[in-house]
Every structure is written in C-alpha cells, then in structure tokens.
Write a protein that holds these residues in place. Structure first.
Motif, PDB file in Angstrom:
ATOM      1  N   MET A   1     -12.466  82.482 -31.176  1.00  0.00           N
ATOM      2  CA  MET A   1     -13.111  81.392 -32.370  1.00  0.00           C
ATOM      3  C   MET A   1     -14.672  82.133 -31.942  1.00  0.00           C
ATOM      4  O   MET A   1     -15.499  83.030 -31.110  1.00  0.00           O
ATOM      5  N   ALA A   2     -15.460  82.029 -32.937  1.00  0.00           N
ATOM      6  CA  ALA A   2     -16.278  82.701 -32.950  1.00  0.00           C
ATOM      7  C   ALA A   2     -17.656  82.483 -32.309  1.00  0.00           C
ATOM      8  O   ALA A   2     -18.075  81.296 -31.593  1.00  0.00           O
ATOM      9  N   PRO A   3     -18.697  83.240 -32.004  1.00  0.00           N
ATOM     10  CA  PRO A   3     -19.130  83.357 -30.839  1.00  0.00           C
ATOM     11  C   PRO A   3     -20.608  81.956 -30.696  1.00  0.00           C
ATOM     12  O   PRO A   3     -20.784  81.078 -29.943  1.00  0.00           O
ATOM     13  N   GLU A   4     -21.115  81.811 -32.057  1.00  0.00           N
ATOM     14  CA  GLU A   4     -21.802  80.690 -32.690  1.00  0.00           C
ATOM     15  C   GLU A   4     -21.243  79.238 -32.284  1.00  0.00           C
ATOM     16  O   GLU A   4     -21.622  78.572 -31.554  1.00  0.00           O
ATOM     17  N   ARG A   5     -19.907  78.776 -33.330  1.00  0.00           N
ATOM     18  CA  ARG A   5     -19.455  77.724 -32.183  1.00  0.00           C
ATOM     19  C   ARG A   5     -19.177  77.469 -31.335  1.00  0.00           C
ATOM     20  O   ARG A   5     -18.996  76.547 -31.202  1.00  0.00           O
ATOM     21  N   THR A   6     -18.380  79.158 -30.054  1.00  0.00           N
ATOM     22  CA  THR A   6     -18.798  78.516 -28.879  1.00  0.00           C
ATOM     23  C   THR A   6     -19.682  78.164 -28.037  1.00  0.00           C
ATOM     24  O   THR A   6     -19.527  77.225 -27.631  1.00  0.00           O
ATOM     25  N   ALA A   7     -20.344  79.173 -28.613  1.00  0.00           N
ATOM     26  CA  ALA A   7     -22.257  78.258 -27.783  1.00  0.00           C
ATOM     27  C   ALA A   7     -22.305  77.031 -28.581  1.00  0.00           C
ATOM     28  O   ALA A   7     -22.601  75.907 -27.663  1.00  0.00           O
ATOM     29  N   ALA A   8     -22.377  76.093 -29.176  1.00  0.00           N
ATOM     30  CA  ALA A   8     -22.206  74.798 -30.565  1.00  0.00           C
ATOM     31  C   ALA A   8     -21.757  73.959 -29.207  1.00  0.00           C
ATOM     32  O   ALA A   8     -22.003  72.592 -28.831  1.00  0.00           O
ATOM     33  N   LEU A   9     -20.080  74.527 -29.260  1.00  0.00           N
ATOM     34  CA  LEU A   9     -19.304  73.342 -28.748  1.00  0.00           C
ATOM     35  C   LEU A   9     -20.335  72.914 -27.128  1.00  0.00           C
ATOM     36  O   LEU A   9     -19.810  72.060 -26.342  1.00  0.00           O
ATOM     37  N   THR A  10     -20.431  74.613 -26.549  1.00  0.00           N
ATOM     38  CA  THR A  10     -20.311  74.257 -25.178  1.00  0.00           C
ATOM     39  C   THR A  10     -22.267  73.183 -24.951  1.00  0.00           C
ATOM     40  O   THR A  10     -21.792  71.950 -24.346  1.00  0.00           O
ATOM     41  N   ASP A  11     -22.937  73.383 -25.674  1.00  0.00           N
ATOM     42  CA  ASP A  11     -24.213  72.509 -26.175  1.00  0.00           C
ATOM     43  C   ASP A  11     -23.522  71.264 -26.286  1.00  0.00           C
ATOM     44  O   ASP A  11     -24.225  70.926 -25.263  1.00  0.00           O
ATOM     45  N   ILE A  12     -23.018  71.211 -27.420  1.00  0.00           N
ATOM     46  CA  ILE A  12     -22.551  69.617 -27.413  1.00  0.00           C
ATOM     47  C   ILE A  12     -22.054  68.651 -26.594  1.00  0.00           C
ATOM     48  O   ILE A  12     -22.373  67.970 -26.378  1.00  0.00           O
ATOM     49  N   ASP A  13     -20.915  69.596 -26.090  1.00  0.00           N
ATOM     50  CA  ASP A  13     -20.197  68.575 -25.169  1.00  0.00           C
ATOM     51  C   ASP A  13     -21.422  68.730 -23.787  1.00  0.00           C
ATOM     52  O   ASP A  13     -20.982  67.655 -22.944  1.00  0.00           O
ATOM     53  N   ALA A  14     -22.292  69.445 -23.338  1.00  0.00           N
ATOM     54  CA  ALA A  14     -22.758  68.672 -22.542  1.00  0.00           C
ATOM     55  C   ALA A  14     -24.414  68.344 -22.791  1.00  0.00           C
ATOM     56  O   ALA A  14     -24.431  67.167 -21.852  1.00  0.00           O
ATOM     57  N   VAL A  15     -24.867  67.964 -23.962  1.00  0.00           N
ATOM     58  CA  VAL A  15     -25.548  66.485 -24.165  1.00  0.00           C
ATOM     59  C   VAL A  15     -25.064  65.744 -24.178  1.00  0.00           C
ATOM     60  O   VAL A  15     -24.736  64.116 -23.603  1.00  0.00           O
ATOM     61  N   LEU A  16     -23.058  65.484 -24.800  1.00  0.00           N
ATOM     62  CA  LEU A  16     -22.787  64.095 -24.912  1.00  0.00           C
ATOM     63  C   LEU A  16     -22.325  63.624 -23.292  1.00  0.00           C
ATOM     64  O   LEU A  16     -21.744  62.833 -23.243  1.00  0.00           O
ATOM     65  N   ASN A  17     -22.286  64.826 -22.382  1.00  0.00           N
ATOM     66  CA  ASN A  17     -21.584  64.290 -21.045  1.00  0.00           C
ATOM     67  C   ASN A  17     -22.921  64.118 -20.139  1.00  0.00           C
ATOM     68  O   ASN A  17     -22.878  63.555 -19.123  1.00  0.00           O
ATOM     69  N   HIS A  18     -24.800  64.644 -20.811  1.00  0.00           N
ATOM     70  CA  HIS A  18     -24.856  64.481 -19.763  1.00  0.00           C
ATOM     71  C   HIS A  18     -25.361  62.454 -20.036  1.00  0.00           C
ATOM     72  O   HIS A  18     -25.058  62.043 -20.539  1.00  0.00           O
ATOM     73  N   ARG A  19     -26.191  62.214 -18.238  1.00  0.00           N
ATOM     74  CA  ARG A  19     -26.354  61.022 -17.996  1.00  0.00           C
ATOM     75  C   ARG A  19     -27.910  60.756 -17.611  1.00  0.00           C
ATOM     76  O   ARG A  19     -28.191  61.587 -16.706  1.00  0.00           O
ATOM     77  N   PRO A  20     -28.671  60.107 -17.994  1.00  0.00           N
ATOM     78  CA  PRO A  20     -29.802  60.243 -18.003  1.00  0.00           C
ATOM     79  C   PRO A  20     -30.251  59.680 -16.784  1.00  0.00           C
ATOM     80  O   PRO A  20     -29.586  59.127 -16.331  1.00  0.00           O
ATOM     81  N   VAL A  21     -30.875  60.266 -15.639  1.00  0.00           N
ATOM     82  CA  VAL A  21     -31.091  59.581 -14.019  1.00  0.00           C
ATOM     83  C   VAL A  21     -32.055  58.295 -14.306  1.00  0.00           C
ATOM     84  O   VAL A  21     -32.274  56.805 -13.609  1.00  0.00           O
ATOM     85  N   ASP A  22     -33.045  58.053 -15.711  1.00  0.00           N
ATOM     86  CA  ASP A  22     -33.935  56.696 -16.072  1.00  0.00           C
ATOM     87  C   ASP A  22     -33.310  55.841 -16.631  1.00  0.00           C
ATOM     88  O   ASP A  22     -32.090  55.912 -17.276  1.00  0.00           O
ATOM     89  N   GLY A  23     -32.693  54.619 -16.160  1.00  0.00           N
ATOM     90  CA  GLY A  23     -32.366  53.343 -16.897  1.00  0.00           C
ATOM     91  C   GLY A  23     -32.760  52.698 -17.541  1.00  0.00           C
ATOM     92  O   GLY A  23     -34.249  52.836 -17.701  1.00  0.00           O
ATOM     93  N   GLY A  24     -33.080  52.119 -18.125  1.00  0.00           N
ATOM     94  CA  GLY A  24     -33.465  50.753 -19.527  1.00  0.00           C
ATOM     95  C   GLY A  24     -33.887  51.700 -20.818  1.00  0.00           C
ATOM     96  O   GLY A  24     -33.125  53.162 -21.136  1.00  0.00           O
ATOM     97  N   SER A  25     -34.928  51.622 -21.391  1.00  0.00           N
ATOM     98  CA  SER A  25     -35.411  52.089 -22.094  1.00  0.00           C
ATOM     99  C   SER A  25     -35.840  53.924 -22.248  1.00  0.00           C
ATOM    100  O   SER A  25     -35.641  54.292 -23.220  1.00  0.00           O
TER     101      SER A  25
END
Length: 221
Positions: A1-25
């Motif tokens: 896997m190309a280094p750029e794609r590895t970095a992209a997928l790692t970053d995308i996964d981290a963002v998709l799995n992020h859960r904000p501490v604050d609720g609401g708006s």
C-alpha cells in the motif's frame, strides 16, 4: 500500500471513530468541522468527494429545510471515500493524493519566491520533483535504492534515477533533459551557486515550478 494511502486511511479512520466530548450543537459542529477538514486533506482536487463537501457548511449544526445535518452529510462523503480507497479504485486515488501533496509542497516554493527566498524555492521544487521520480520508479518497478559496500540500501541519486526512468522509457529524451536541468538547479541552490540577479532568477524559478507541476500531472504516480 502506498505511504500516502496508508496515511490517508489512518487519518480517515481516526476521524470517523472520533466522538466529541460535548453534546448538542457544539458536538455536532465539532464533528462536522473534523469531517470536512479530513475530506479536504485527502480528496483529490476536482473529485466528486471534494465537490460534495464544498456544498456543506459545517457550521449548520441543525438540519435546514429538510436537508440532513451537516455532520451526517459529511460523514456519508467520507465513508464513501474510505470505501473507494480500500476497493479497486485506489490506484487512481493514490496518484491524485500523491499529486495533491506535491502540489502543496510546490506551493511552499511559491511562498518562498514571494518572500525573495530563491534558493529555498529551488530546493523545495527539486525535492518535490525527486519525490515524484521515486514514486514513479516504484510504480514502474525501477529500483530507487542502491546498496553500499556493506549491502545497506540508500536512496539512489535523483539524476541517476532520472537516467534509469528514461530507459524504461517512462518519458521522452527531451523530458529527461528538462528533468536534469531542474535537478541541477536544485543542486546549485543547495550549494549557494544560483545566479544572483533576481530580475531573471525569479521568473525562471516560477517557470520551473509550473514545469514540475505539469510534469507530475502528465506522468502520474
């Protein structure tokens, strides 16, 4: 896997799995901003992902006129982009991400030129060109490392790499000559031997930046 794609997928996964501490708006706005920033980092310029994300304002925490909330819409775009990266369409995306990263690097050279930092600009443009040559060599199965006397691998000098790519042939003899001139300009800048007349040097370096950008576009890797 190309280094750029590895970095992209790692970053995308981290963002998709992020859960904000604050609720609401506040939490919704935070998530929407992270999703949009991630798409802008990794979506190739002109791609459908970027166009869809451009139409979403991450500050719209609540749904408007029956539309889905901004974070829901942006999540859909990013999930689709991740799926495509993991599927068979990844090579074209790899090439576009690689080109976008190098374009950003050459953009740094533009800023150096705006500040009158000619040597720094030439070095940065040359570094972007060398990185692309290595990526192109990897795609074409051309060795981009050479062993020393102890068998330890080291990066092949850029001009030698250009010679090897010409024999593939990855590009024409005329382009090989132009690449050699660009690499030589980078070497002169690194050793402090660039011409000192800013009236002629700056236009030449801006043309070099345009030329390297066009070379990367015409020979994707």
């Amino acid at each position: 896997m190309a280094p750029e794609r590895t970095a992209a997928l790692t970053d995308i996964d981290a963002v998709l799995n992020h859960r904000p501490v604050d609720g609401g708006s506040a939490g919704i706005a935070e998530m929407a901003a992270m999703l949009k920033a991630c798409i802008e980092r990794w979506a190739p310029p002109g791609s459908s992902y970027r166009r869809m994300a451009d139409g979403v304002n991450p500050l719209e925490a609540q749904s408007i006129e029956g539309n889905l909330r901004a974070d829901v819409r942006l999540r859909g775009v990013l999930v689709t982009m991740e799926r495509d990266y993991r599927a068979g369409m990844s090579r074209t995306l790899d090439e576009r991400v690689h080109a976008a990263i190098l374009d950003d690097l050459i953009g740094q050279a533009d800023r150096h030129l705006d500040a009158g930092q000619h040597a720094a600009a030439a070095i940065v443009i040359g570094a972007a060109l060398e990185q692309h040559l290595r990526q192109l060599a990897a795609r074409l199965d051309v060795a981009f490392e050479i062993p020393d006397a102890r068998g330890v691998l080291h990066a092949k000098p850029a001009q030698r790499l250009n010679d090897d790519l010409r024999l593939t042939p990855a590009y024409s003899h005329a382009e090989w000559q132009q690449v050699q001139r660009w690499l030589q300009a980078r070497e002169r800048a690194a050793s402090g031997d660039l011409a000192s007349d800013p009236g002629t040097l700056e236009p030449e370096l801006r043309q070099m930046a345009l030329g390297v950008r066009d070379f990367i576009r015409r020979h994707p890797a």
